[in-house]
Design a protein around this motif. Structure first.
Motif, PDB file in Angstrom:
ATOM      1  N   SER A 206       4.858  39.639  88.754  1.00 58.59           N
ATOM      2  CA  SER A 206       5.804  38.725  88.005  1.00 58.59           C
ATOM      3  C   SER A 206       5.550  37.546  88.745  1.00 58.59           C
ATOM      4  O   SER A 206       4.950  37.170  89.806  1.00 58.59           O
ATOM      5  CB  SER A 206       7.309  39.300  88.060  1.00 58.59           C
ATOM      6  N   SER A 207       6.968  36.450  88.359  1.00 58.89           N
ATOM      7  CA  SER A 207       6.937  35.148  89.171  1.00 58.89           C
ATOM      8  C   SER A 207       7.340  35.532  90.636  1.00 58.89           C
ATOM      9  O   SER A 207       7.803  36.692  90.874  1.00 58.89           O
ATOM     10  CB  SER A 207       8.149  34.561  88.704  1.00 58.89           C
ATOM     11  N   ALA A 208       7.339  34.693  91.578  1.00 55.24           N
ATOM     12  CA  ALA A 208       7.510  34.774  92.768  1.00 55.24           C
ATOM     13  C   ALA A 208       9.122  35.262  93.238  1.00 55.24           C
ATOM     14  O   ALA A 208      10.141  34.844  92.277  1.00 55.24           O
ATOM     15  CB  ALA A 208       7.309  33.525  93.581  1.00 55.24           C
ATOM     16  N   ASP A 209       9.115  35.537  94.267  1.00 52.40           N
ATOM     17  CA  ASP A 209      10.699  35.940  94.608  1.00 52.40           C
ATOM     18  C   ASP A 209      11.565  34.778  94.554  1.00 52.40           C
ATOM     19  O   ASP A 209      12.791  34.782  93.847  1.00 52.40           O
ATOM     20  CB  ASP A 209      10.862  36.370  96.319  1.00 52.40           C
ATOM     21  N   HIS A 210      11.386  33.577  94.922  1.00 48.56           N
ATOM     22  CA  HIS A 210      12.174  32.346  94.906  1.00 48.56           C
ATOM     23  C   HIS A 210      12.356  31.880  93.422  1.00 48.56           C
ATOM     24  O   HIS A 210      13.586  31.521  93.216  1.00 48.56           O
ATOM     25  CB  HIS A 210      11.998  31.112  95.690  1.00 48.56           C
TER      26      HIS A 210
ATOM     27  N   ILE B 162      12.710  34.033  90.734  1.00 49.41           N
ATOM     28  CA  ILE B 162      13.565  34.913  90.294  1.00 49.41           C
ATOM     29  C   ILE B 162      14.897  34.739  90.871  1.00 49.41           C
ATOM     30  O   ILE B 162      15.904  34.817  90.066  1.00 49.41           O
ATOM     31  CB  ILE B 162      12.917  36.383  90.601  1.00 49.41           C
ATOM     32  N   GLU B 163      15.138  34.480  92.273  1.00 45.80           N
ATOM     33  CA  GLU B 163      16.389  34.256  92.865  1.00 45.80           C
ATOM     34  C   GLU B 163      17.042  33.071  92.210  1.00 45.80           C
ATOM     35  O   GLU B 163      18.299  32.985  91.947  1.00 45.80           O
ATOM     36  CB  GLU B 163      16.166  34.158  94.297  1.00 45.80           C
ATOM     37  N   ALA B 164      16.234  32.055  91.757  1.00 46.79           N
ATOM     38  CA  ALA B 164      16.684  30.758  91.043  1.00 46.79           C
ATOM     39  C   ALA B 164      17.156  31.070  89.558  1.00 46.79           C
ATOM     40  O   ALA B 164      17.765  30.226  88.939  1.00 46.79           O
ATOM     41  CB  ALA B 164      15.837  29.788  91.540  1.00 46.79           C
ATOM     42  N   ARG B 165      16.635  32.085  89.233  1.00 50.23           N
ATOM     43  CA  ARG B 165      16.832  32.462  87.786  1.00 50.23           C
ATOM     44  C   ARG B 165      16.118  31.453  86.725  1.00 50.23           C
ATOM     45  O   ARG B 165      16.949  30.920  85.845  1.00 50.23           O
ATOM     46  CB  ARG B 165      18.355  32.796  87.407  1.00 50.23           C
ATOM     47  N   ARG B 166      14.973  31.143  87.137  1.00 54.01           N
ATOM     48  CA  ARG B 166      13.989  30.519  86.450  1.00 54.01           C
ATOM     49  C   ARG B 166      13.920  30.959  84.856  1.00 54.01           C
ATOM     50  O   ARG B 166      13.618  32.266  85.024  1.00 54.01           O
ATOM     51  CB  ARG B 166      12.803  30.022  87.119  1.00 54.01           C
TER      52      ARG B 166
ATOM     53  N   ASP C  55       2.746  53.519  82.048  1.00 48.83           N
ATOM     54  CA  ASP C  55       3.278  53.336  83.452  1.00 48.83           C
ATOM     55  C   ASP C  55       2.740  51.871  83.798  1.00 48.83           C
ATOM     56  O   ASP C  55       2.137  51.402  84.513  1.00 48.83           O
ATOM     57  CB  ASP C  55       2.827  54.271  84.541  1.00 48.83           C
ATOM     58  N   VAL C  56       4.215  50.992  83.806  1.00 45.54           N
ATOM     59  CA  VAL C  56       3.915  49.578  84.170  1.00 45.54           C
ATOM     60  C   VAL C  56       4.891  49.527  85.483  1.00 45.54           C
ATOM     61  O   VAL C  56       6.305  49.526  85.230  1.00 45.54           O
ATOM     62  CB  VAL C  56       4.562  48.750  83.009  1.00 45.54           C
ATOM     63  N   ARG C  57       4.122  49.048  86.241  1.00 43.75           N
ATOM     64  CA  ARG C  57       5.013  48.800  87.688  1.00 43.75           C
ATOM     65  C   ARG C  57       5.180  47.298  87.864  1.00 43.75           C
ATOM     66  O   ARG C  57       4.410  46.751  87.775  1.00 43.75           O
ATOM     67  CB  ARG C  57       4.304  49.382  88.847  1.00 43.75           C
ATOM     68  N   ILE C  58       6.425  46.649  87.940  1.00 42.60           N
ATOM     69  CA  ILE C  58       6.969  45.542  88.109  1.00 42.60           C
ATOM     70  C   ILE C  58       6.712  45.053  89.712  1.00 42.60           C
ATOM     71  O   ILE C  58       7.566  45.849  90.358  1.00 42.60           O
ATOM     72  CB  ILE C  58       8.230  44.918  87.390  1.00 42.60           C
ATOM     73  N   GLN C  59       5.876  44.279  90.050  1.00 38.97           N
ATOM     74  CA  GLN C  59       6.144  43.855  91.497  1.00 38.97           C
ATOM     75  C   GLN C  59       6.122  42.261  91.528  1.00 38.97           C
ATOM     76  O   GLN C  59       5.385  41.624  90.935  1.00 38.97           O
ATOM     77  CB  GLN C  59       4.593  44.159  92.194  1.00 38.97           C
ATOM     78  N   GLN C  60       7.323  41.961  92.321  1.00 37.95           N
ATOM     79  CA  GLN C  60       7.557  40.469  92.398  1.00 37.95           C
ATOM     80  C   GLN C  60       6.249  39.731  93.054  1.00 37.95           C
ATOM     81  O   GLN C  60       5.800  40.508  93.979  1.00 37.95           O
ATOM     82  CB  GLN C  60       8.815  40.353  92.822  1.00 37.95           C
ATOM     83  N   SER C  61       5.990  38.725  92.809  1.00 34.92           N
ATOM     84  CA  SER C  61       4.860  37.950  93.674  1.00 34.92           C
ATOM     85  C   SER C  61       5.604  37.196  94.812  1.00 34.92           C
ATOM     86  O   SER C  61       6.768  37.236  94.894  1.00 34.92           O
ATOM     87  CB  SER C  61       4.202  37.032  92.694  1.00 34.92           C
ATOM     88  N   SER C  62       4.847  36.433  95.424  1.00 31.66           N
ATOM     89  CA  SER C  62       5.345  35.653  96.681  1.00 31.66           C
ATOM     90  C   SER C  62       4.697  34.367  96.845  1.00 31.66           C
ATOM     91  O   SER C  62       3.502  34.240  96.447  1.00 31.66           O
ATOM     92  CB  SER C  62       5.507  36.508  97.729  1.00 31.66           C
TER      93      SER C  62
END
Length: 345
Positions: A185-189, A191-195, A215-222
């Motif tokens: 997914s989008s990067a941590d910052h 998601i934290e900013a709720r873009r 089986d879809v695993r969601i992994q935040q990017s950085s």
């Protein structure tokens, strides 16, 4: 009593074009001028003299607010800035770019000083404080992207349907036979900013997982290449029997680093791992072999320029005293790039 919007509809042009014909401040084709003047005569429209005088006080500038971290370049931001500048110029406006990460103070200053006639906001957050600030000032605003449709009901915007885009990418990947998929997914910052694009992308992945049963695993990017590499190892270097066979990527800023890391892990694309991209710049030769959903940068930039110009024309006191038009929300349906084929696992 006829309004500038009525004239525009009769002539088949934008309200801003009617304003330009009345004020003579823009070069408008003779054919268009004749159509506008005919509509004015037919409707008996009479622009107010005070409104015509107000037109001369405009700056003919639109501010493009692009929150940026100093020293970090995003090709997507640059492409949007160029495309939007070209689109604004077609309407007779120059563009002032503001890159402050917070943006609220700067936008307030610009709105109050008359440096610009309208604002276009990028990297829109859910319940974006910039929207609230400009709404309070009744400053013409349009959004390139969107956060919350409920919070932005009175603000025009255009956006790719990111929820549908990620959902489409995951569903097409599952349809190709992949049952173990990682969504980067989008990067941590972000998601934290709720873009908006980040939150809608997450919703799309969850919806596609439920729809396909994969089986879809969601992994935040950085935004940190080292952190990204660590997370890729964690999700990809698992037991061969449960190892993911496909990677759907929304966070494309570090795509070169991502591909290098896959190579270092000994994973060949697409033989060992299919990679599907969501939101690429159009016409990038280096990505021609990847199945992908392109971001319609030109279409979005042209649309938001029109929305901003219409908001200017509808502002109280603008030429003709046009009433506020129906607020336009344009959600662009995503499509897989032509010729994009997701290979089976």
């Amino acid at each position: 009593m006829a309004t500038i919007k009525d004239v525009a509809e009769r002539a088949g042009v934008a309200p801003s074009t009617v304003s330009y014909v009345l004020s003579g401040s823009r070069k408008i084709s003779e054919e268009t001028q004749n159509a506008v003047r005919a509509a004015i005569r037919e409707l008996g429209y009479h622009p107010r003299a005070s409104a015509r005088a107000l037109r001369s006080a405009r700056s003919d500038v639109i501010v493009l607010a692009v929150p940026r971290e100093t020293g970090k370049y995003r090709a997507m931001d640059g492409r949007f800035a160029i495309e939007f500048s070209d689109a604004a110029r077609e309407h007779g406006y120059d563009v002032l770019m503001m890159t402050d990460q917070d943006g609220v103070g700067g936008l307030r200053r610009i709105a109050r000083s008359g440096l610009a006639d309208a604002a276009v906001l990028m990297a829109v957050q859910v319940q974006d404080p910039r929207v609230a600030a400009l709404r309070e000032l009744r400053f013409p605003t349009a959004l390139l992207g969107h956060g919350s449709e409920h919070d932005e009901a009175d603000v025009p915007w255009v956006d790719l349907d990111w929820e549908a885009a990620v959902s489409l990418a995951v569903r097409e990947t599952a349809a190709a036979g992949h049952r173990r998929i990682v969504f980067l997914s989008s990067a941590d910052h972000e998601i934290e900013a709720r873009r908006g694009y980040a939150m809608h992308g997450l919703d799309g992945a969850r919806a596609a997982a439920a729809h396909t049963g994969a089986d879809v695993r969601i992994q935040q990017s950085s935004g940190d290449p080292q952190v990204l590499a660590k997370r890729l190892r964690e999700v990809l270097l698992t037991d061969p029997a449960t190892r993911p066979t496909a990677l759907v990527v929304q966070h494309l800023i570090l795509l070169p680093e991502l591909l290098r890391e896959l190579a270092e892990l000994g994973l060949k694309v697409p033989e060992d791992l299919s990679v599907v991209l969501v939101g690429t710049l159009p016409d990038e030769p280096a990505l021609a072999d990847f199945p992908r959903i392109e971001l319609p940068v030109g279409r979005m930039s042209a649309a938001v320029a029109e929305l901003a110009v219409a908001a200017i024309a509808a502002r109280p006191g603008a030429a003709g005293g046009a009433p506020a038009p129906e607020v336009s929300h344009q959600l662009i349906t995503p499509v897989m790039a032509e010729g994009a084929v997701i290979p089976p696992p």
